[in-house]
Design a protein around this motif. Structure first.
Motif, PDB file in Angstrom:
ATOM      1  N   GLU A  47       0.811  -1.217   0.000  1.00 54.08           N
ATOM      2  CA  GLU A  47       0.000   0.000   0.000  1.00 54.08           C
ATOM      3  C   GLU A  47       0.844   1.267   0.000  1.00 54.08           C
ATOM      4  O   GLU A  47       0.592   2.184  -0.783  1.00 54.08           O
ATOM      5  N   THR A  48       1.836   1.337   0.866  1.00 55.03           N
ATOM      6  CA  THR A  48       2.592   2.587   1.019  1.00 55.03           C
ATOM      7  C   THR A  48       4.036   2.496   0.540  1.00 55.03           C
ATOM      8  O   THR A  48       4.739   3.496   0.569  1.00 55.03           O
ATOM      9  N   GLY A  49       4.464   1.309   0.151  1.00 57.75           N
ATOM     10  CA  GLY A  49       5.854   1.146  -0.246  1.00 57.75           C
ATOM     11  C   GLY A  49       6.742   0.945   0.968  1.00 57.75           C
ATOM     12  O   GLY A  49       6.281   0.972   2.113  1.00 57.75           O
ATOM     13  N   VAL A  50       8.024   0.743   0.709  1.00 54.71           N
ATOM     14  CA  VAL A  50       9.006   0.502   1.768  1.00 54.71           C
ATOM     15  C   VAL A  50      10.219   1.396   1.556  1.00 54.71           C
ATOM     16  O   VAL A  50      10.454   1.893   0.456  1.00 54.71           O
ATOM     17  N   ILE A  51      10.973   1.588   2.606  1.00 52.09           N
ATOM     18  CA  ILE A  51      12.233   2.317   2.506  1.00 52.09           C
ATOM     19  C   ILE A  51      13.172   1.505   1.627  1.00 52.09           C
ATOM     20  O   ILE A  51      13.299   0.279   1.805  1.00 52.09           O
ATOM     21  N   ASN A  52      13.803   2.149   0.675  1.00 51.94           N
ATOM     22  CA  ASN A  52      14.721   1.456  -0.230  1.00 51.94           C
ATOM     23  C   ASN A  52      15.796   0.735   0.574  1.00 51.94           C
ATOM     24  O   ASN A  52      16.455   1.337   1.404  1.00 51.94           O
ATOM     25  N   GLY A  53      15.953  -0.551   0.323  1.00 48.88           N
ATOM     26  CA  GLY A  53      16.963  -1.353   1.006  1.00 48.88           C
ATOM     27  C   GLY A  53      16.500  -1.966   2.320  1.00 48.88           C
ATOM     28  O   GLY A  53      17.261  -2.694   2.960  1.00 48.88           O
ATOM     29  N   ALA A  54      15.268  -1.693   2.722  1.00 53.13           N
ATOM     30  CA  ALA A  54      14.769  -2.252   3.977  1.00 53.13           C
ATOM     31  C   ALA A  54      14.653  -3.770   3.889  1.00 53.13           C
ATOM     32  O   ALA A  54      14.340  -4.325   2.841  1.00 53.13           O
ATOM     33  N   LYS A 120       6.384  10.093   5.923  1.00 49.95           N
ATOM     34  CA  LYS A 120       5.471   9.984   4.778  1.00 49.95           C
ATOM     35  C   LYS A 120       6.001  10.667   3.522  1.00 49.95           C
ATOM     36  O   LYS A 120       5.691  10.261   2.420  1.00 49.95           O
ATOM     37  N   ASN A 121       6.783  11.719   3.671  1.00 55.57           N
ATOM     38  CA  ASN A 121       7.249  12.464   2.511  1.00 55.57           C
ATOM     39  C   ASN A 121       8.532  11.927   1.900  1.00 55.57           C
ATOM     40  O   ASN A 121       8.974  12.423   0.878  1.00 55.57           O
ATOM     41  N   LEU A 122       9.123  10.929   2.517  1.00 55.81           N
ATOM     42  CA  LEU A 122      10.337  10.339   1.958  1.00 55.81           C
ATOM     43  C   LEU A 122       9.963   9.353   0.858  1.00 55.81           C
ATOM     44  O   LEU A 122       8.925   8.708   0.913  1.00 55.81           O
ATOM     45  N   PRO A 123      10.834   9.222  -0.138  1.00 55.21           N
ATOM     46  CA  PRO A 123      10.523   8.296  -1.229  1.00 55.21           C
ATOM     47  C   PRO A 123      10.543   6.850  -0.738  1.00 55.21           C
ATOM     48  O   PRO A 123      11.338   6.473   0.112  1.00 55.21           O
ATOM     49  N   THR A 124       9.634   6.062  -1.266  1.00 57.34           N
ATOM     50  CA  THR A 124       9.597   4.637  -0.974  1.00 57.34           C
ATOM     51  C   THR A 124       9.603   3.879  -2.290  1.00 57.34           C
ATOM     52  O   THR A 124       9.419   4.456  -3.356  1.00 57.34           O
ATOM     53  N   VAL A 125       9.837   2.593  -2.188  1.00 59.66           N
ATOM     54  CA  VAL A 125       9.821   1.726  -3.363  1.00 59.66           C
ATOM     55  C   VAL A 125       8.805   0.627  -3.115  1.00 59.66           C
ATOM     56  O   VAL A 125       8.472   0.309  -1.977  1.00 59.66           O
TER      57      VAL A 125
END
Length: 127
Positions: A47-54, A120-125
């Motif tokens: 739904e919201t994506g994840v932090i890149n590399g998480a 919320k405003n940080l980019p996610t993948v």
């Protein structure tokens, strides 16, 4: 009865576990010495994506029960020489997950307070 005992066990673990809680921010999420473990559900990741590399390891199953293999899954995916930042949606599950990992012997665990709601405003993948 099993659910009550499980809740009591989790609460006891949280009382005695050794981990720190810090408010999540972009500096922490971009620190190469902190590996991020996202403990939300697959539906939340989608739904919201994840932090890149998480590293993605769900703490609670779809039925709300705790993932019985959570600690082993995390241990198999992390670098024990780095700090481990645990993140969820708001910080509640990450606190419980941090306590469980700390109690299981995982060192340098950080609960990322505020969770994904704070970033919320940080980019996610997409996972």
């Amino acid at each position: 009865m099993k659910k009550i005992l499980l809740v009591l066990a989790v609460l006891c673990v949280q009382m005695f576990a050794k981990f720190e809680t810090i408010e999540v921010n972009s500096e922490i999420l971009n620190d190469p010495n902190i590996q991020i473990v996202d403990v939300r559900t697959p539906a939340e990741w989608a739904e919201t994506g994840v932090i890149n590399g998480a590293i993605l390891v769900t703490y609670r199953n779809a039925d709300g029960s705790i993932n019985s293999d959570f600690v082993n899954e995390v241990k198999s995916k992390i670098d024990t020489n780095k700090k481990v930042g645990i993140i969820c949606r708001s910080g509640a599950r990450s606190k419980a997950a941090s306590a469980l990992l700390s109690d299981a012997g995982v060192e340098n665990v950080i609960n990322l307070g505020g969770g994904m709601n704070k970033v919320k405003n940080l980019p996610t993948v997409k996972p």
